[in-house]
Design an enzyme around this catalytic site. Structure first.
Site, PDB file in Angstrom:
ATOM      1  N   ASP B 145      26.728  41.229 -51.942  1.00  0.00           N
ATOM      2  CA  ASP B 145      25.345  41.106 -52.435  1.00  0.00           C
ATOM      3  C   ASP B 145      24.321  41.703 -51.470  1.00  0.00           C
ATOM      4  OD1 ASP B 145      26.175  39.842 -54.755  1.00  0.00           O
ATOM      5  OD2 ASP B 145      26.083  37.852 -53.844  1.00  0.00           O
ATOM      6  N   TYR B 298      35.015  42.194 -60.977  1.00  0.00           N
ATOM      7  CA  TYR B 298      35.767  42.161 -59.714  1.00  0.00           C
ATOM      8  C   TYR B 298      36.212  43.538 -59.233  1.00  0.00           C
ATOM      9  CZ  TYR B 298      36.296  37.020 -59.584  1.00  0.00           C
ATOM     10  OH  TYR B 298      36.071  35.678 -59.493  1.00  0.00           O
TER      11      TYR B 298
END
Lengths: 417, 417
Positions: B145, B298
């Protein structure tokens, strides 16, 4: 001196990571035979390029630009999904095509595509005889779906297979790390409308007991929800996490797609997609496991950064061989790949009559799937494994693959209305 | 001779393509300092490994196995999403932790994670003082992130950025080929719950006018449907096709997520996802363009096959530096990456107090986004570009990345109830 006759080459249908390698092989072989054969004029957007007289003159491209086709994904000259009308009803479209071919001294027609595209090649081949315009018509196979008949495999498929095996393995390593307190199931949706070739190839990643994918949902095996849920439960019990490949073409016991949009393409095929969240929902509702899902979509077929070297070599060789074959008199055929041996892998280029490949589909043999129906068999593994061998990395610039940018795409001047 | 004191190392939160490289750096540095420091005991599934006394004894692993961590995605020792209770209400959990540390002669605590994980590190550091058990507590950053404060960037992010730029470029080449008769818009959904770091990094692929991504939908820019639709129309007009990156954290004008499930994780964060089909639907309903969409999920954070060499080196170096720093007396800090220069890219490892990083988030600066709000600015490009440089290919075996398989994961014998 007789003027050399030109080549029309075009790309058709869904594109692949290596279709441009075929173009590269064909153009380079034509350049090597410039004493026997004229320019390669590439149709802009497949057969539409001929209908609209939009022909890209590849003879104006540098050798370096042509070479860059080797490592550029997508269809560099533009592709199309366009079905020629049946010759009986409407000959205007064909007359236009041959008018364009005549105006540009085209004597060779090379169409690089899948099932629907070979139908186009066949129709044009037949019409050339009917209209008395000699046109050598050659189909060059290409489809990630791997469903063309009479060829052992199709260029483009090996690279998708490599992408899928790599991706399910990576996703499985991720979910295995998270399973103790968070996500336990990872679902990856792959293409394959009618046949589970792509889903099955992903089974290569499961090299030993416990490896992902733990479950493959094939279009060939009707979805049995209770059996599936029992299998997921068993996986979680044994391995803590579960990695699943699901084909977009998954069908229920009645033979209907689990997910189907109302949209259809030019050939009447339904646009699929969106099966992964449906499977995730079934698992969460029934078993309360947290799921994550990925939808590979175009990424799987455009991932030139992860292309199979075997696939790339075959794609290139088919383009090159197409020129050699027409110089030896071939016509009305599609080139094929013939497997001589799986281990060691040996193959050769062959041919098949266009009439036998057009509109036909080759389905995944049931015995490539294991008995339980959630994985691949030893026989399946033997078939798929050679196709993903070798890495063929593209050049990188600024940390990104250096695709395109070298081609000029200059069009031949139009001379028709 | 005084018995050397051991290290507890654990991985926490969402995993990355290079978090194991940090483990590799840390374990190798500890081995090099075996005269000063004891064994590295890795928590199985993060802090849970300590709570449950499930400690993996890395000293039993071969050098080759430790080296294989360099190229294995996911969290090799298992990760977790687990929030320790506030120390005031419940000290039992902390007492258990320190009991385990004492039983295994652990004097160093290294926690490899993001915002929530650094909260855990801080709480344990504070509790070590309260309980009078000397424990050196070090946070090592990791999060795709990229939202940890006081560090220029976070390990794991550079590799996601490389995956996203490569993937949107490849998907865009595909849709550009198809646009004449079929799909005109390709939408790629990327992660980023609260901040658009990942979506923004994808903007690197647009090196010149007309390059993809043509549109980025950031969480920072409230979704303006009419403005968006006008932009899509303009793209199709100019470039025939349109490639879009959409962040899962996209919000409407009222500040609410466009797509939000009712599920939350251990930290109360909502599980997002599924925004791509929503955007596709908005386009198709209003403009009738055919859309395709991919959901990276993912795959973006586990794509070790496409890792950034810069990211890998930083991840490894932080693990290695963590050992060097504690040997020099560091405690209560998180390691950081300090950028010295963007061009040429120069960086160094620094430190920040845990109290300043725990639970804090660093948002994407508005001036990294361009004025129109659909792309990145020059300043943004300068920031992101160095992070994706260099390719760090894993070894391949049988045509697939050769991940894992070398580690034994032998656990230390439990000695507590």
């Amino acid at each position: 001196m007789k003027k050399l006759q030109n080549i029309f080459y075009a790309q058709s249908g869904g594109v692949t990571a290596v279709i441009n390698a075929t173009a590269c092989g064909l153009i380079q072989a034509a350049r090597e035979n410039s004493d026997k054969i004229g320019k390669v004029l590439a149709g802009h957007n497949g057969i539409l390029g001929a209908l609209r007289e939009e022909l890209i003159d590849t003879s104006l491209e540098t050798d370096e630009a042509i070479n860059s086709l080797l490592y550029t994904p997508g269809g560099a000259f533009g592709s199309c999904r366009y079905k020629l009308k049946a010759a009986d009803g409407n000959t205007a479209e064909y007359e236009r095509l041959f008018e364009v071919f005549k105006a540009h001294n085209i004597a060779y027609f090379f169409y690089n595509g899948g099932n629907d595209s070979q139908d186009t090649t066949l129709k044009i081949s037949e019409m050339s005889q009917r209209l008395g315009y000699p046109l050598v018509c050659i189909g060059i196979p290409k489809t990630i779906d791997n469903d063309l008949p009479l060829t052992d495999n199709c260029p483009g498929f090996g690279s998708v297979a490599k992408y899928i095996t790599t991706s399910i393995r990576e996703g499985a390593f991720d979910v295995a790390s998270m399973a103790a307190t968070s996500t336990q199931v990872f679902i990856m949706e792959v293409m394959g409308r009618e046949a589970g070739w792509i889903a099955a190839a992903g089974g290569l990643a499961a090299e030993k007991k416990g490896d992902a994918p733990h479950i493959i949902l094939f279009p060939e095996i009707p979805f049995d929800e209770p059996k599936f849920l029992a299998k997921v439960t068993d996986c979680i019990k044994k391995y803590s996490s579960c990695a699943i490949i699901v084909s977009e073409g998954l069908r229920n016991q009645q033979g209907n797609y689990l997910v189907e949009s109302t949209k259809t393409d030019a050939f009447g095929h339904h646009q699929l997609g969106g099966i992964a969240p449906v499977i995730a929902d079934i698992i969460t509702r029934n078993l309360s496991y947290k799921c994550h899902y990925a939808v590979c979509d175009y990424l799987q077929r455009s991932a030139r950064h992860l292309a199979s070297q075997t696939d790339l070599v075959q794609a290139y060789s088919l383009g090159s061989a197409a020129i050699d074959l027409v110089l030896k008199g071939a016509d009305g055929i599609m080139l094929t790949i013939e497997r001589k041996s799986s281990e060691p892998y040996e193959w050769a280029i062959g041919t098949a009559p266009l009439s036998k490949v057009a509109n036909a589909e080759k389905y995944l043999p049931r015995d490539y799937i294991d008995k339980e129906g959630f994985g691949i068999s030893k026989k399946g593994r033997e078939y798929f494994l050679p196709l993903i061998q070798g890495e063929a990395y593209p050049p990188y610039k600024n940390g990104m693959p250096d695709y395109g940018g070298k081609l000029q795409f200059k069009k031949v001047k139009k001379c028709l209305a």
